[in-house]
Structures are given as C-alpha cells and as structure tokens.
Write an enzyme that holds these catalytic residues in place. Structure first.
Site, PDB file in Angstrom:
ATOM      1  N   SER A 193       0.816  -1.214   0.000  1.00  0.00           N
ATOM      2  CA  SER A 193       0.000   0.000   0.000  1.00  0.00           C
ATOM      3  C   SER A 193       0.853   1.269   0.000  1.00  0.00           C
ATOM      4  O   SER A 193       1.651   1.483  -0.888  1.00  0.00           O
ATOM      5  CB  SER A 193      -0.965  -0.037   1.186  1.00  0.00           C
ATOM      6  OG  SER A 193      -1.951   0.958   1.072  1.00  0.00           O
ATOM      7  N   ASP A 207      -3.365   6.103  -4.300  1.00  0.00           N
ATOM      8  CA  ASP A 207      -2.226   5.512  -3.605  1.00  0.00           C
ATOM      9  C   ASP A 207      -1.691   4.393  -4.487  1.00  0.00           C
ATOM     10  O   ASP A 207      -2.212   4.112  -5.568  1.00  0.00           O
ATOM     11  CB  ASP A 207      -2.594   5.045  -2.197  1.00  0.00           C
ATOM     12  CG  ASP A 207      -3.423   3.781  -2.177  1.00  0.00           C
ATOM     13  OD1 ASP A 207      -4.134   3.513  -3.162  1.00  0.00           O
ATOM     14  OD2 ASP A 207      -3.380   3.053  -1.170  1.00  0.00           O
ATOM     15  N   ASP A 214      -1.601   1.097  -4.545  1.00  0.00           N
ATOM     16  CA  ASP A 214      -2.375  -0.069  -5.004  1.00  0.00           C
ATOM     17  C   ASP A 214      -3.809   0.305  -5.378  1.00  0.00           C
ATOM     18  O   ASP A 214      -4.652  -0.569  -5.585  1.00  0.00           O
ATOM     19  CB  ASP A 214      -2.343  -1.199  -3.979  1.00  0.00           C
ATOM     20  CG  ASP A 214      -3.001  -0.827  -2.655  1.00  0.00           C
ATOM     21  OD1 ASP A 214      -3.025   0.371  -2.314  1.00  0.00           O
ATOM     22  OD2 ASP A 214      -3.491  -1.728  -1.952  1.00  0.00           O
ATOM     23  N   ASP A 225      -6.400   1.566  -3.861  1.00  0.00           N
ATOM     24  CA  ASP A 225      -7.604   1.391  -3.037  1.00  0.00           C
ATOM     25  C   ASP A 225      -7.973   2.681  -2.302  1.00  0.00           C
ATOM     26  O   ASP A 225      -8.993   2.738  -1.623  1.00  0.00           O
ATOM     27  CB  ASP A 225      -7.478   0.209  -2.071  1.00  0.00           C
ATOM     28  CG  ASP A 225      -6.385   0.377  -1.024  1.00  0.00           C
ATOM     29  OD1 ASP A 225      -5.622   1.368  -1.097  1.00  0.00           O
ATOM     30  OD2 ASP A 225      -6.270  -0.495  -0.135  1.00  0.00           O
TER      31      ASP A 225
END
Length: 450
Positions: free
Chosen positions: A97, A236, A238, A240
């Site tokens: 992340s 961000d 990834d 999400d």
C-alpha cells in the site's frame, strides 16, 4: 513465533521481515487450509519484489495441491470484486500500500472477497509454524501467464457503476503513483468521455509512493496549476485510496468525499439511518457539519477492516477513512480509489456543478495535525509488559489533553511509528499542543524501553 499478521495482512521490508521462504509458506498454508476447490486469485502491485514473491506464493499453492489464477499487476480492489464475481476460493494481493518501495506485503481475502478474520489468520500462522523447511530462493524468476479477461470484467464493472452517466466536457488530471492505477485508470476515464492527463503513469516499482500519490499531493497540485483542469485525483500505490484536488488547488480528502457522497445518498433516501461510518481520524468539523444536516457519524478504530466491521454491524451503506479509503455498497464494501474518483466525477457532471463549488458546500475542517514519532524498535516485538506500559502511557496522554483539544494517539500497524493526531479550533493551538505532546510522549516511551 511472533504473529506474522499486522493490522492489514503481512507487511515488512523485502528480504528482512518478508522473505521468499515466508511467502512460500503463506501460499502453502492458505492452499492447505481452504476447503473450496476453486482457484485462488493472485494480483500484485508494481514493486520490484512483487515478481519474486508471486513466484514464492504460487510455488507454495502448487505444493498444497490447489490451483491459482494470476491477475498480474492490478488495483487491490480488483481481487475481492473478482473473487465474489467468479466464485473463487480466496485471493491474495501482493502490496504494501502506502509504504516505501523497499516494503512489500501480502493481503489475503476469503471466498466472499473480505479480508480474512483473525481466526483464519491464526490457522494460517499455526500451519506456517509447522512448516519447518527453509525454502531457498530460485536463481531465475519464471514468468507466469496473466488472465486479462478477468481484468476486463473488473473494468467493465466500474463503468457500469456510472449508471449511464458520461464525463464528456470534464478535464481531469490523474496521478497514478507509478502503481496499480497505471493499468486502467486513464483508459476508464477516457472511455467515459473525459479529457484526461496522467502524471507518474509508468509501472516503476522503485518510484512508488516517492513524492507522488495520495500521500504527497504536490505533483498533482503543480500539474493543475500548469495545465488547468476541472479536478484531479491522486491514487495511492495499489489504488484502493484516492484524494481529490479541485481547480483551485483545494483538497478533497476522505472526510469530504464521505460528506458529499453521503449527502447525495441521504437526499435519495437510500442512506440507512443517515449513517456514515468513519474512524477516530475523521475531522471534528466533518462530524459537526454532518450532524447539523441530520446525519449520524459512527467512529471506529483506524483501519478499513474496522470500518467494514461497523458497516456490517450497523447495516450502513457508506463508510471510509480520511486517507481516502472509501467503502461503498456498490462494490461489496471494498475500498476502491478509481471507483470513488469516478463517482465524484459523475456527481459533478450530473449536478452540473464544478468540484470547487461542491466542496465549498461541505464543511470547514478544524485545524488538524498528524505527527509521526519515529521508533528504532518494533512495538510488536516488545515484551508484553513493555507493550502494556506504552498503551497505558498513550491512554494517559489522551486523557490529560482531552479538555484542550481532540487527541488521538496510536502505534502504526505497518511501520515503526506512533501517530499523534491533534485537533483544535486554531492552527496556533494545534501546532503548540502537537509539539508539546510528541516531545513529552517520546521521552516517556524512551524511559520505558531504556
């Protein structure tokens, strides 16, 4: 053995806390634990260590007798969506992340597309402890075929969630953070008619989260200044999470997104009990403004899994975090930055309002400062006595300062940090109290450790 699971799956520096051997064992343990026979879906972000960890996990899954489907580089939310859509047994996302490039992580989802429970984590942990062999790292990474058809199904679902609304006439800038959003964000917005410009759009795993993305908005603000647009969105790594910027450079964070999206659902009378779910990080200005229009805000601990638990318990339809992690009923409550950005764009087009004016109609946030106290140790590896003392110290500090402002202190679940949030009615008060609290708390924690 210390638990390998943190607040959001397994996380650590590659080849230190997160090794090839551990990744293999996770794949083997997951495959051995699952009763459902359908394949395990696996995706990853653009981190350089992603390929080798993918090979380790799939080797472990093969050894367990289970099959897998490799989605390749993809947004994290594609995994839970496709698990449920395609009736798969489980899923893994290889990503850390918002952490720096040298980190990586393993997020595991169950057959419903939800992050696995603590009970399931314990089952995997137990099996890993029983798998004593140390797996050697292969000298060559073997390329794995990717399933592009499934990615197309995910992309189609995002377009369908627009309810027939297009984005023609809107100029939008996207910061894809050299990460997972590079796979599809630009194409989706363009397919809906938007005039799109993208920055940080190469799949460069060594640059992710480095002066870009939802945790560093400077590049997006600069791009909006150099090439004026209606709005911009910064994802961000990834994809999400997402943070928006209006045409004037004002920030649309997760609190603003929840307020504006929630108000739309309230007016449509589909927001259960006028309830929004957020966390202890939510701005007090947001809470007061939401209550003023008849809304209810329920706060949880920090972390999307706690938001999800509360959504399920309270039967809410929308929740999220200030960081831009928004969970909606549209996609089974999986945080999806691209979906969120599309929905905000859709409402602007549908209401014929620019984001700047829409944002002004929300709330004035209270001055808020988040400071990180850097630690030279891992809290999770301390003795139980030391951890209890630190928890008690944090509790005492929160109580001591609560009459002057709102203070929320918590150890990070993914990094050696203690996060200190201070909120008050003036910037001067916030800055002075934040400095005082962090300095004193650092001294107290050092006393405990030393």
């Amino acid at each position: 053995m210390q638990s390998i699971f943190g607040t959001d799956g397994i996380r650590g520096r590659f080849n230190e806390e997160l090794t090839y051997s551990l990744a293999y064992k996770v794949g083997y343990a997951l495959g051995s634990t699952l009763k459902k026979k359908s394949p395990i879906l696996i995706g990853r972000d653009t981190r350089i260590s992603g390929d080798i960890l993918l090979q380790a996990i799939t080797q472990g899954i093969n050894e367990s007798g289970k099959k897998f489907i490799n989605l390749g580089i993809c947004p994290t939310p594609a995994i839970p969506f496709l698990i449920k859509k395609e009736n798969l047994s489980s899923g893994i996302m290889i990503s850390a992340s918002h952490n720096p490039p040298e980190y990586n992580g393993i997020k595991i989802f169950d057959h419903n597309g939800q992050k696995i429970t603590r009970y399931f984590e314990n089952k995997i942990q137990k099996l890993i402890e029983e798998t004593n062999q140390n797996i050697s790292v292969p000298t060559k990474v073997i390329p794995l075929n990717t399933n592009k058809n499934l990615m197309d199904i995910y992309i189609k679902s995002l377009v369908q969630a627009m309810d027939g609304e297009n984005l023609s006439g809107l100029k939008i800038i996207l910061d894809t953070c050299y990460g997972s959003a590079t796979t599809c964000a630009k194409e989706i917005f363009q397919s809906l008619g938007a005039d799109v410009r993208v920055i940080n759009n190469s799949k460069n795993g060594s640059k992710i989260n480095m002066n870009c993305g939802s945790t560093n908005l400077a590049p997006l603000k600069k791009a909006l200044k150099e090439s004026p647009a209606d709005m911009g969105f910064s994802f961000d790594e990834d994809a999400d999470r997402v943070i928006g910027i209006d045409s004037k450079g004002n920030v649309l964070d997760g609190d603003h997104i929840l307020f504006l999206w929630g108000r739309e659902l309230m007016e449509q009378k589909i927001l259960t009990n006028n309830l929004l779910i957020s966390t202890q990080m939510a701005n007090l200005g947001f809470e007061k403004a939401w209550k003023k229009i008849g809304g209810v805000l329920y706060r949880t601990d920090v972390g999307d899994k706690y938001v999800h638990e509360a959504i399920k318990e309270k039967r809410a339809v929308l929740g999220g975090e200030q960081s831009g992690h928004i969970l909606s009923k549209i996609n089974n409550f999986s945080g999806d930055g691209i979906l969120t950005a599309l929905q905000i764009s859709k409402y602007c087009k549908k209401k014929n309002i620019n984001l700047n004016d829409w944002l002004k109609s929300s709330f004035e946030p209270f001055p808020q400062k988040l400071t990180n106290i850097k630690l030279n140790f891992n809290i999770n590896k301390l003795s139980l006595k030391a951890k209890i003392l630190i928890d008690k110290t944090i509790e005492n500090f929160q109580a001591l300062y609560s009459h002057n402002c709102r203070v929320y202190i918590r150890p990070s679940g993914t990094e050696p940090l203690i996060r200190v949030l201070v909120e008050a009615k003036s910037h001067k008060k916030v800055n002075s109290l934040s400095s005082e609290i962090t300095n004193k708390l650092s001294l107290e924690i050092n006393k405990i450790i030393n």
